[in-house]
Design an enzyme around this catalytic site. Structure first.
Site, mmCIF file in Angstrom:
data_model
loop_
_atom_site.group_PDB
_atom_site.id
_atom_site.type_symbol
_atom_site.label_atom_id
_atom_site.label_comp_id
_atom_site.label_asym_id
_atom_site.label_seq_id
_atom_site.Cartn_x
_atom_site.Cartn_y
_atom_site.Cartn_z
ATOM 1 N N ASP A 44 0.853 -1.174 0.000
ATOM 2 C CA ASP A 44 0.000 0.000 0.000
ATOM 3 C C ASP A 44 0.902 1.241 0.000
ATOM 4 O O ASP A 44 2.101 1.150 0.255
ATOM 5 C CB ASP A 44 -0.887 -0.020 1.259
ATOM 6 N N THR A 79 -0.265 4.752 1.342
ATOM 7 C CA THR A 79 -0.493 5.663 2.466
ATOM 8 C C THR A 79 -0.068 5.038 3.783
ATOM 9 O O THR A 79 -0.559 3.978 4.168
ATOM 10 C CB THR A 79 -1.978 6.063 2.524
ATOM 11 N N GLU A 115 -8.631 12.430 7.081
ATOM 12 C CA GLU A 115 -9.687 13.279 7.637
ATOM 13 C C GLU A 115 -9.107 14.358 8.547
ATOM 14 O O GLU A 115 -9.629 15.475 8.603
ATOM 15 C CB GLU A 115 -10.711 12.419 8.372
ATOM 16 N N LYS A 163 -17.788 12.826 0.767
ATOM 17 C CA LYS A 163 -16.448 13.034 0.204
ATOM 18 C C LYS A 163 -15.934 11.691 -0.285
ATOM 19 O O LYS A 163 -16.371 10.630 0.184
ATOM 20 C CB LYS A 163 -15.500 13.639 1.232
ATOM 21 N N ARG A 199 -2.923 13.549 -3.000
ATOM 22 C CA ARG A 199 -4.107 12.699 -3.002
ATOM 23 C C ARG A 199 -5.314 13.633 -3.091
ATOM 24 O O ARG A 199 -5.486 14.503 -2.238
ATOM 25 C CB ARG A 199 -4.173 11.868 -1.720
ATOM 26 N N THR A 218 -2.682 1.062 -4.575
ATOM 27 C CA THR A 218 -3.209 2.160 -3.768
ATOM 28 C C THR A 218 -4.581 2.585 -4.250
ATOM 29 O O THR A 218 -4.944 2.350 -5.403
ATOM 30 C CB THR A 218 -2.238 3.365 -3.817
ATOM 31 N N ARG A 245 -6.505 3.331 -7.708
ATOM 32 C CA ARG A 245 -7.924 3.066 -7.424
ATOM 33 C C ARG A 245 -8.137 1.572 -7.156
ATOM 34 O O ARG A 245 -9.089 0.951 -7.622
ATOM 35 C CB ARG A 245 -8.808 3.517 -8.587
ATOM 36 N N LYS A 289 -6.313 -6.921 -5.483
ATOM 37 C CA LYS A 289 -5.121 -7.469 -4.834
ATOM 38 C C LYS A 289 -5.055 -8.984 -5.020
ATOM 39 O O LYS A 289 -3.980 -9.541 -5.272
ATOM 40 C CB LYS A 289 -5.131 -7.126 -3.339
#
Length: 1073
Positions: free
Chosen positions: A383, A385, A489, A546, A585, A647, A706, A712
């Site tokens: 990943d 992030t 967030e 969002k 991002r 990701t 995306r 995966k």
């Protein structure tokens, strides 16, 4: 010892706390539970209170942990196949009256058992402590701060935060539940998740399955989030009431196959009994328990036992199956020379020590087989992030249609909304030169000035940013800013707080402006999250959303400037790509008035919320790569490992970060178009391909943007079809299938859910990609060391067996073989040169350049062609030197005249020299002492030569300037191995020179000038081994150059990884390669 069984106090009532409250928790309100438990629903317990309650109530467990049992370990040391073979040899020795040999074997058994017991006890203690590290954790609020602690440290009164994927650590009274559902099948048998209702209370007699305001220990959160006050821990939980059932071990008895009516024929009972007995034998021999390598070594031990029997028969056959005592005991000793008594024990200790070292490198091993697998990893799917990046996001840019673009500069604190400068530009992002920075990004502006203008577009954007957001950003009493929640967030919440729009201020206090109504958590399939909020002044509800830009704009019908058209959607995407190209991002924000009625407890339809929205703008978040990510990726490439980034970000964002950390080549412009298209793909494009089309790609994607959880799994399957061995990272519940499917599943220790951790093989305590590389390096080190000590043991066994079997050719005048080594000598050599030196090899640090070579093949395992040839070469060379030393003393330097008692010439081999130290056997006894010294030294020196299987013992550090003394530093570095070898060398001298012990027990006598032969043979030993290693280095260097044009380690990294794709069409495929 094993942990004592815990039981609740007599009279404990279901639903009650460890110390009974006025009523069970499901009968009381949250405030009543908190009051009676002395808890605080805002800041939780203090650290001191938590510690004192832990001392008072004990650990939060069921008391069924086995712990470390010294008795069980001692029994295992005695009752294992290797020790039993020694016991059989001891019995044979005593049975035929060879009391000296029998006594020595008894001593060897005792020493092996004692050393093995203490070493394995230490290893078990290490593994037990590691098991506690990998046990489930829980997020508690202590003193106002959220902390992650082991579930065993949870106490009554603790304030717990729960989210999807968590395993509930104790029985809790739920509050602040949002779409909160748990799987209670373990407790109630109910297969469907149960939605919790925090505000209801129930009668005392209500069954566990109907207590909808309580969540139970060991159940799993399947949806939503909640907080809760712990009221029962350990055996006082509902699961504790059925602890006796949970403690039942799985039966080791094979079930009888029965007909549908329950009957079974007699042969089915015989079949079940036979299989049960076979399983028991297999467990005893170790062939069906443990890791794959442990099972393989157990099978090897059985094979070697068979070879040992054959060797013993050869000895008897060479002496016409004589029933003489010395022949029988020599046959037993020859058989023992093939038994690697310490092999499995050393393997266990090496693995335990390896897992302990990994903890220091932020890696917790949950599955020992992953230690063997890590060194074979060819591909890492990671990943982005928080793993490759810091996970500390900062909102860098925001675009509001018709209002302009904001840029945040000079912000060093991710949580402080007052830090940094704000620039505003009236143009759209694609019209701004962000690379130049400064005034080209707009003019400096005060947030208050924009808010005062009262722009509707800005107000709507800030409402969505602050309310479609579960993070909290607050100023502490110390004037420091703190934040709780997801990093994405938090960054958005800090941005909105710069303009005075803070969620805490708007939803808390005496007169909150907004109240939570419903929440739709982030869904990795739709890539959106939404909330429904009620304005306390007007009573009207608004839906705020969002998420990923493409997924949000497709459900938007308007924006601040009018109707949403395809042309404007392209404008949005164009601006998004500008942000993404900066490595940001990008998320889209939207909202709408919500006019549907929501009844409490009812499931809200996602389609009613996420549809017909008004688009408010984009926010670009920068998550800087970790400083160690680029070097770690480079290390992977140097080690022949491909790195793939999977990701949820936009392709341009992912591509920018991938180039920055080195996953993609810096010269992407030189890559052929078809290859470049395959290197960076979206999940939609990748999933649209058939398996055959995926296999035809010139290269598997290095970046999938995306990415969905199902993607995966497809990636793992594609790698497996290309015969690759992959490690996969994951943190969410939906990542469990891919973690299980991967060869090595890697869960995140900080951001990962308990479900993901449970599905993984290893857990990263710091969620850092560099720790994956550390784990692979450690895995390679462990694999290397295991290969080293197995090669050392087996080479020694080959040398001993050859020396003893070829030595059968030395026959005296009576036709009896004169043994070059006495049985007791053999047993002593086995004991002195195997166990401790092999443990020392297991502790050896990584060889130089361990991460500059390709991954090893797990299919071949430790028994590669190189290994097998080395084993024979070293074994034959040592045997040749030992037999040569024996022959020189007996035939080369003896007078040849040896007149017997009846006047005949007995020759140099004397008379009855296997039993008696007579005057006729001086030459043979001196030759035996010489051979004993040679074999002991060579076996010990071979351990030093095994430190590096290819490099010279005198030049194991190629870059060192200490040309003549480096080897001294190398052998001193591993002091366990150093002193094990020194001990073996030193103990040899008293055995040779102590009277009676030498002649009566070891059947040799002191030597003088023969030491010259020992030293010359030792020099020849080193020369032979060094010559063989030199030849290997030349062979492998030429083979690598023939295959790639240059040696693997000498190739430029980018050329090594991407060379075939730079500067032209793809030509060949990875599959063909």
């Amino acid at each position: 010892m094993g942990q004592e069984e815990k039981r609740p106090t007599e009279g404990h009532v279901s639903g009650q706390a460890n110390e009974p409250m006025s009523a069970p928790a499901h009968c009381l309100s949250v405030n009543e539970v908190a009051t009676q438990l002395g808890a605080n629903i805002d800041s939780g317990l203090s650290d001191d209170d938590g510690k004192s309650r832990l001392d008072k109530y004990g650990a939060n467990d069921l008391g069924d942990a086995k712990g470390v049992s010294p008795v069980r370990i001692f029994v295992a040391q005695v009752a294992n196949a290797m020790t039993l073979v020694l016991i059989m040899a001891m019995a044979v020795s005593f049975g035929i009256g060879s009391y000296i040999e029998g006594g020595v074997i008894t001593g060897v058994i005792a020493l092996n058992v004692i050393v093995g017991f203490f070493q394995e006890y230490s290893a078990e203690k290490t593994m037990d402590s590691l098991r506690s590290l990998s046990s489930p954790t829980a997020r508690v609020v202590r003193g106002g701060d959220v902390k992650t602690i082991p579930s065993g440290d949870i106490v009554p009164g603790d304030l717990i935060e729960l989210k999807t994927g968590d395993t509930i650590p104790a029985d809790i009274r739920v509050f602040e539940a949002v779409n909160f559902e748990t799987d209670e099948a373990l407790l109630t048998g109910e297969s469907l998740p149960v939605r919790k209702k925090e505000n209801e209370t129930f009668e005392e007699k209500t069954g566990p399955g109907d207590r909808l305001n309580v969540a139970y220990s060991s159940s799993t959160v399947t949806k939503g989030r909640a907080k809760g006050i712990v009221f029962a821990t350990g055996v006082y939980t509902e699961i504790g009431a059925i602890a006796a059932e949970l403690r039942k071990k799985d039966s080791k008895r094979r079930p009888v196959k029965r007909k549908p009516d329950g009957s079974a024929k007699p042969h089915r009972y015989a079949q079940a009994w036979t299989l049960t007995a076979t399983d028991a034998v297999g467990r005893f021999l170790g062939v069906n328990v443990g890791t794959p390598l442990q099972r393989k070594l157990s099978k090897l031990a059985i094979l070697l036992f068979g070879i040992a029997v054959v060797c013993a028969i050869i000895v008897l056959g060479a002496n016409e199956f004589s029933d003489q005592q010395e022949v029988i005991i020599y046959a037993v000793a020859t058989g023992l020379s093939m038994i690697p008594a310490s092999l499995v024990v050393v393997l266990t200790i090496t693995m335990a020590a390896g897992t302990k070292r990994m903890v220091k490198r932020n890696v917790i091993v949950r599955n020992l087989k992953s230690l063997e697998a890590l060194g074979a990893v060819t591909d890492i799917c990671s990943d982005k992030t928080g793993t490759l990046t810091q996970g500390k996001m900062v909102a860098r840019n925001a675009w509001l249609p018709g209002f302009g673009t904001f840029t945040i500069e000079n912000s060093s604190s991710p949580f402080d909304p007052t830090a940094g400068d704000i620039r505003h530009h009236t143009d759209s992002p694609h019209q701004i030169d962000f690379k130049t920075g400064g005034d080209s990004c707009g003019t400096l502006a005060e947030p208050a000035a924009h808010v005062e203008k009262g722009a509707e577009a800005l107000a709507s954007f800030l409402d969505t940013a602050s309310l479609a957001n579960l993070a909290t950003v607050q100023k502490k009493k110390t004037d420091e800013w703190e934040a709780r929640g997801d990093p994405t967030e938090i960054a958005i919440q800090v941005f909105s707080s710069r303009f005075g729009a803070n969620r805490v201020d708007r939803t808390h206090g005496e007169k909150p402006q907004w109240a939570d109504v419903a929440e739709l958590p982030f869904d990795s399939d739709v890539k959106r999250m939404s909330v429904v909020m009620r304005n306390t002044g007007t009573g009207k509800m608004t839906a705020y959303t969002k998420g990923a830009v493409e997924r949000v704009i497709q459900i938007c019908t308007t924006y601040s400037g009018g109707e949403m058209t395809d042309e404007f959607r392209q404008e949005i995407l164009r601006n998004m790509e500008v942000f993404a190209s900066l490595g940001l991002r990008v998320l889209a924000l939207a909202s709408k008035p919500y006019e549907h009625e929501i009844k409490e407890g009812e499931e809200i339809e996602r389609a009613t919320v996420e549809g017909d929205l008004m688009f408010h703008g984009l926010v670009g978040l920068y998550d800087p790569p970790r400083a160690e990510s680029a070097p770690a990726v480079r290390s992977c490439h140097e080690a022949g490992i491909s790195v793939h980034m999977l990701t949820g970000d936009h392709p341009e964002t992912a591509k920018a970060i991938a180039i920055e950390v080195g996953i993609l080549p810096s010269r992407m412009g030189d890559v052929a178009k078809d290859v470049a298209a395959a290197m960076v793909m979206t999940a939609t494009s990748f999933d649209a391909l058939t398996d055959d089309q995926v296999d035809e790609l010139p290269v598997l994607p290095l970046v999938i943007a995306r990415c969905a959880p199902s993607t995966k799994v497809r990636m793992i399957e594609a790698l497996h079809r290309r015969k690759r061995f992959c490690a996969m990272t994951g943190d969410g519940v939906n990542d469990s299938p891919s973690l299980r499917r991967a060869d090595v599943g890697i869960a995140m220790g900080q951001a990962g859910s308990d479900v993901a951790k449970d599905a993984s093989d290893i857990v990263l305590t710091d969620d850092n990609f560099a720790s994956i590389v550390s784990a692979i390096e450690e895995g390679r080190r462990i694999f290397d060391n295991i290969q080293k000590f197995i090669l050392h043991v087996l080479s020694e066994n080959v040398a001993q067996a050859l020396t003893l079997l070829v030595g059968l050719a030395f026959k005296d005048n009576t036709g009896v073989s004169v043994f070059p080594l006495a049985p007791v000598q053999i047993i002593w050599i086995i004991m002195a040169t195997s166990g401790l030196p092999d443990m020392g090899l297991g502790f050896e640090q990584a060889v130089s350049g361990i991460m500059h070579r390709p991954p090893h093949s797990l299919k071949a395992g430790v028994f590669t062609k190189e290994f097998l040839v080395d084993m024979l070469v070293y074994g034959v060379w040592i045997a040749a030197l030992c037999l040569g030393a024996f022959s020189l003393v007996v035939f080369g330097f003896s007078s040849g005249s040896n007149i017997g008692p009846t006047g005949e010439n007995l020759g140099p081999l004397g008379l009855d020299c296997n039993n008696n130290a007579s005057e006729y056997c001086d030459t043979v006894f001196r030759a035996r002492a010489t051979t004993f010294a040679c074999l002991t030294w060579f076996a010990l020196f071979l351990a030093w030569e095994m430190i590096d299987m290819r490099r010279s013992f005198f030049r194991m550090q190629p870059g060192s300037k200490k040309y003549f003394t480096q080897w001294m530093h190398d052998i001193w570095r591993n002091q366990f191995l150093f002193w094990a070898i020194i001990a073996g060398i030193v103990t040899m001298f008293p055995i040779i020179y102590i009277p009676v012990l030498n002649e009566e027990v070891f059947k040799h006598m002191p030597i003088t000038w023969e030491w010259a032969i020992v030293f010359i043979a030792a020099a020849l030993f080193f020369m032979g081994v060094e010559l063989w290693k030199w030849g290997k280095r030349i062979f492998f260097r030429k083979r690598a150059k023939k295959a790639t044009g240059t040696a693997f380690k000498d190739m430029d990294i980018e050329e090594r990884v991407f060379g075939e794709f730079l500067g032209g069409s793809s030509g060949s495929t990875e599959k063909e390669k």
